[in-house]
Design a protein around this motif. Sequence first.
Motif, PDB file in Angstrom:
ATOM      1  N   GLY A  30       1.001  -1.278  -0.038  1.00 45.45           N
ATOM      2  CA  GLY A  30      -0.147  -0.088   0.023  1.00 45.45           C
ATOM      3  C   GLY A  30       0.821   1.318   0.028  1.00 45.45           C
ATOM      4  N   GLU A  31       0.636   1.926   0.922  1.00 43.06           N
ATOM      5  CA  GLU A  31       1.315   3.351   1.157  1.00 43.06           C
ATOM      6  C   GLU A  31       2.713   3.081   2.127  1.00 43.06           C
ATOM      7  N   ALA A  32       2.781   1.869   2.203  1.00 43.20           N
ATOM      8  CA  ALA A  32       4.273   1.679   3.013  1.00 43.20           C
ATOM      9  C   ALA A  32       4.099   1.696   4.753  1.00 43.20           C
ATOM     10  N   GLY A  33       2.830   2.153   5.197  1.00 43.67           N
ATOM     11  CA  GLY A  33       2.801   2.551   6.561  1.00 43.67           C
ATOM     12  C   GLY A  33       3.325   1.611   7.543  1.00 43.67           C
ATOM     13  N   HIS A  34       3.137   0.366   7.347  1.00 37.86           N
ATOM     14  CA  HIS A  34       3.735  -0.765   8.186  1.00 37.86           C
ATOM     15  C   HIS A  34       5.125  -0.992   7.791  1.00 37.86           C
ATOM     16  N   THR A  35       5.099  -1.055   6.557  1.00 38.17           N
ATOM     17  CA  THR A  35       6.782  -1.417   6.049  1.00 38.17           C
ATOM     18  C   THR A  35       7.540  -0.476   6.596  1.00 38.17           C
ATOM     19  N   ILE A  51       4.841  -6.411  -1.796  1.00 35.42           N
ATOM     20  CA  ILE A  51       3.860  -6.632  -2.947  1.00 35.42           C
ATOM     21  C   ILE A  51       2.602  -5.805  -2.821  1.00 35.42           C
ATOM     22  N   ASP A  52       2.191  -5.411  -4.118  1.00 38.97           N
ATOM     23  CA  ASP A  52       0.839  -4.748  -4.344  1.00 38.97           C
ATOM     24  C   ASP A  52       0.456  -5.063  -5.681  1.00 38.97           C
ATOM     25  N   LEU A  53      -1.021  -5.416  -5.698  1.00 39.15           N
ATOM     26  CA  LEU A  53      -1.797  -5.519  -6.988  1.00 39.15           C
ATOM     27  C   LEU A  53      -2.040  -4.183  -7.585  1.00 39.15           C
ATOM     28  N   ASP A  54      -2.037  -3.228  -7.010  1.00 39.53           N
ATOM     29  CA  ASP A  54      -2.147  -1.893  -7.664  1.00 39.53           C
ATOM     30  C   ASP A  54      -0.773  -1.214  -7.923  1.00 39.53           C
ATOM     31  N   HIS A  56      -0.200   1.701  -8.863  1.00 33.84           N
ATOM     32  CA  HIS A  56       0.114   3.063  -8.372  1.00 33.84           C
ATOM     33  C   HIS A  56       0.690   2.969  -6.847  1.00 33.84           C
ATOM     34  N   GLN A  57       0.172   1.970  -5.931  1.00 37.58           N
ATOM     35  CA  GLN A  57       0.500   1.781  -4.798  1.00 37.58           C
ATOM     36  C   GLN A  57       2.154   1.489  -4.882  1.00 37.58           C
ATOM     37  N   VAL A  58       2.719   0.682  -5.790  1.00 41.70           N
ATOM     38  CA  VAL A  58       4.122   0.156  -5.842  1.00 41.70           C
ATOM     39  C   VAL A  58       4.904   1.376  -5.833  1.00 41.70           C
ATOM     40  N   ASN A  77       2.001  -7.323  -8.244  1.00 44.99           N
ATOM     41  CA  ASN A  77       1.777  -8.693  -8.260  1.00 44.99           C
ATOM     42  C   ASN A  77       0.752  -9.053  -7.165  1.00 44.99           C
ATOM     43  N   SER A  78      -0.080 -10.064  -7.195  1.00 46.75           N
ATOM     44  CA  SER A  78      -0.710 -10.309  -6.283  1.00 46.75           C
ATOM     45  C   SER A  78      -0.376 -11.376  -5.202  1.00 46.75           C
ATOM     46  N   TYR A  79      -0.405 -11.030  -3.896  1.00 48.39           N
ATOM     47  CA  TYR A  79       0.163 -11.828  -2.969  1.00 48.39           C
ATOM     48  C   TYR A  79      -0.309 -13.572  -2.956  1.00 48.39           C
ATOM     49  N   ALA A  80      -1.332 -13.659  -3.847  1.00 46.00           N
ATOM     50  CA  ALA A  80      -1.793 -15.002  -3.828  1.00 46.00           C
ATOM     51  C   ALA A  80      -0.721 -15.808  -4.913  1.00 46.00           C
ATOM     52  N   LEU A  99      -0.223  -9.254   6.153  1.00 48.58           N
ATOM     53  CA  LEU A  99      -1.286  -9.219   5.122  1.00 48.58           C
ATOM     54  C   LEU A  99      -2.334  -8.340   5.592  1.00 48.58           C
ATOM     55  N   ASP A 100      -2.297  -7.176   5.264  1.00 48.82           N
ATOM     56  CA  ASP A 100      -3.242  -6.036   5.664  1.00 48.82           C
ATOM     57  C   ASP A 100      -4.286  -6.005   4.485  1.00 48.82           C
ATOM     58  N   LEU A 101      -5.533  -6.827   4.615  1.00 46.70           N
ATOM     59  CA  LEU A 101      -6.358  -6.786   3.528  1.00 46.70           C
ATOM     60  C   LEU A 101      -7.180  -5.481   3.137  1.00 46.70           C
ATOM     61  N   GLY A 102      -7.920  -5.483   2.076  1.00 46.61           N
ATOM     62  CA  GLY A 102      -8.837  -4.514   2.031  1.00 46.61           C
ATOM     63  C   GLY A 102      -8.184  -3.288   1.072  1.00 46.61           C
ATOM     64  N   MET A 103      -8.551  -2.177   1.389  1.00 49.37           N
ATOM     65  CA  MET A 103      -8.335  -0.774   0.618  1.00 49.37           C
ATOM     66  C   MET A 103      -7.487  -0.186   1.165  1.00 49.37           C
ATOM     67  N   TRP A 106      -5.644   5.700   0.045  1.00 51.08           N
ATOM     68  CA  TRP A 106      -5.322   6.636  -1.347  1.00 51.08           C
ATOM     69  C   TRP A 106      -6.325   6.044  -2.414  1.00 51.08           C
ATOM     70  N   GLN A 107      -6.760   4.649  -2.062  1.00 53.35           N
ATOM     71  CA  GLN A 107      -7.579   4.272  -3.239  1.00 53.35           C
ATOM     72  C   GLN A 107      -8.935   4.587  -3.024  1.00 53.35           C
ATOM     73  N   LEU A 108      -9.485   4.780  -1.603  1.00 49.41           N
ATOM     74  CA  LEU A 108     -10.651   5.432  -1.263  1.00 49.41           C
ATOM     75  C   LEU A 108     -10.627   6.772  -1.736  1.00 49.41           C
TER      76      LEU A 108
HETATM   77  N1  SAH Z   1      -0.567  -1.778   5.043  1.00 44.59           N
HETATM   78  C1  SAH Z   1      -0.591  -0.677   3.879  1.00 44.59           C
HETATM   79  C2  SAH Z   1      -1.977  -0.610   3.438  1.00 44.59           C
HETATM   80  C3  SAH Z   1      -2.571  -1.708   2.792  1.00 44.59           C
HETATM   81  S1  SAH Z   1      -4.101  -1.277   2.136  1.00 44.59           S
HETATM   82  C4  SAH Z   1      -0.132   0.681   4.553  1.00 44.59           C
HETATM   83  O1  SAH Z   1       0.297   0.653   5.840  1.00 44.59           O
HETATM   84  O2  SAH Z   1       0.137   1.602   3.804  1.00 44.59           O
HETATM   85  C5  SAH Z   1      -4.343  -2.730   1.192  1.00 44.59           C
HETATM   86  C6  SAH Z   1      -3.431  -2.731  -0.045  1.00 44.59           C
HETATM   87  O3  SAH Z   1      -3.673  -4.314  -0.444  1.00 44.59           O
HETATM   88  C7  SAH Z   1      -4.078  -1.999  -1.020  1.00 44.59           C
HETATM   89  O4  SAH Z   1      -3.123  -1.147  -1.715  1.00 44.59           O
HETATM   90  C8  SAH Z   1      -4.453  -2.947  -2.261  1.00 44.59           C
HETATM   91  O5  SAH Z   1      -4.053  -2.642  -3.656  1.00 44.59           O
HETATM   92  C9  SAH Z   1      -3.489  -4.195  -1.969  1.00 44.59           C
HETATM   93  N2  SAH Z   1      -4.144  -5.453  -2.437  1.00 44.59           N
HETATM   94  C10 SAH Z   1      -5.495  -5.611  -2.573  1.00 44.59           C
HETATM   95  N3  SAH Z   1      -5.494  -7.220  -2.960  1.00 44.59           N
HETATM   96  C11 SAH Z   1      -3.985  -7.390  -3.369  1.00 44.59           C
HETATM   97  C12 SAH Z   1      -3.411  -8.804  -3.700  1.00 44.59           C
HETATM   98  N4  SAH Z   1      -4.305  -9.949  -4.208  1.00 44.59           N
HETATM   99  N5  SAH Z   1      -2.375  -8.725  -3.763  1.00 44.59           N
HETATM  100  C13 SAH Z   1      -1.411  -7.562  -3.497  1.00 44.59           C
HETATM  101  N6  SAH Z   1      -1.930  -6.474  -2.961  1.00 44.59           N
HETATM  102  C14 SAH Z   1      -3.363  -6.431  -2.882  1.00 44.59           C
END
Ligand code: SAH
Length: 295
Positions: A30-35, A51-54, A56-58, A77-80, A99-103, A106-108
């Motif tokens: 995402g926006e690298a908050g945890h990283t 890893i990020d699927l978006d 723009h987030q990379v 890529n996808s974490y899958a 793994l911090d799921l959801g959006m 920035w996306q919202l």
């Molecule tokens: N922990 C991050 C915020 C994560 S928000 C921080 O602190 O900044 C969730 C992120 O997961 C979003 O950027 C979204 O694009 C990404 N995401 C959703 N599905 C994904 C997938 N299958 N593989 C990788 N990233 C994914």
Amino acid sequence: MATHKPVLIEEVLQYLHPQPNENFVDCTVGEAGHTLEILKKSQPGGKVLGIDLDEHQVTNSALFTKEFQKRVVLVHNSYANITDILNKKNFKPVHGILLDLGMSSWQLEKSSRGFTFSKNEQLDMRYDIENTLTAHMIVNEYSEKKIENILDEFGEEKFARKIASAIVRARKIKKIESTFELKSIIEHTIGGKSSHGRIHGATKTFQALRIVVNGELDNLKNFLPQAFQILEQGGRLVIISFHSLEDRIVKNFFKEQEKQNLVTLVTKKPVIASAVEMVENPRSRSAKLRAFIKI
Ligand code: SAH
């Protein structure tokens, strides 16, 4: 600095327990908050693969982690696909996975992809803009029965049939283009705020569409056994989920692993945000954290 407030950051650090020179995978960087915090704790030599699927987030996370760039690897890529990604990057050993799921915020707020009905945007909801399926396609092209099933299964929406029927009626007159159009159809069918008590009537429909557009539950199911395999002995897996469908999958997988004596569960119950965090960061309100240590 990052605009995104990482959810449950203290708790993530407690359970992921990053130590100097250890390596971590942030599956949704995402926006690298945890990283960023993990990078600080794993100095001087620890690395983070994000890893990020978006895409723009990379780009976002590269910007936010610039000062640590020698210790960061970022992948669109996808974490899958975590096993393949790690193999390609020859990234090992792995001491912790987050793994911090959801959006993300920035996306919202900024992506204009229609993730929220509080903004009037095109119905899209893709994390990955190369994905061919959009919320627009589901709403305008899928059969009424299919839409009903989606709302029922992935939104646990008890008015699934009513909403699906209203969507199909509306689209016969005019294509449903925007989040506000969809929201208004739902409001006219089951009401807005009051119908579900605490949450708006459109919440579950939006959740269901997003899950299906991005294959979210399948991604999670595919990921879990891989994450266990990848971790070193003593390695930690921390997962933050945002609704009951996700949490159920995580909880069941964790329990199975524990039964086989493969892991120690370090969160008997899911950890939730403090009252203070819930006020400061609305995204944390539905967050549930679970963690294990690999034996
Ligand atoms: N922990 C991050 C915020 C994560 S928000 C921080 O602190 O900044 C969730 C992120 O997961 C979003 O950027 C979204 O694009 C990404 N995401 C959703 N599905 C994904 C997938 N299958 N593989 C990788 N990233 C994914």
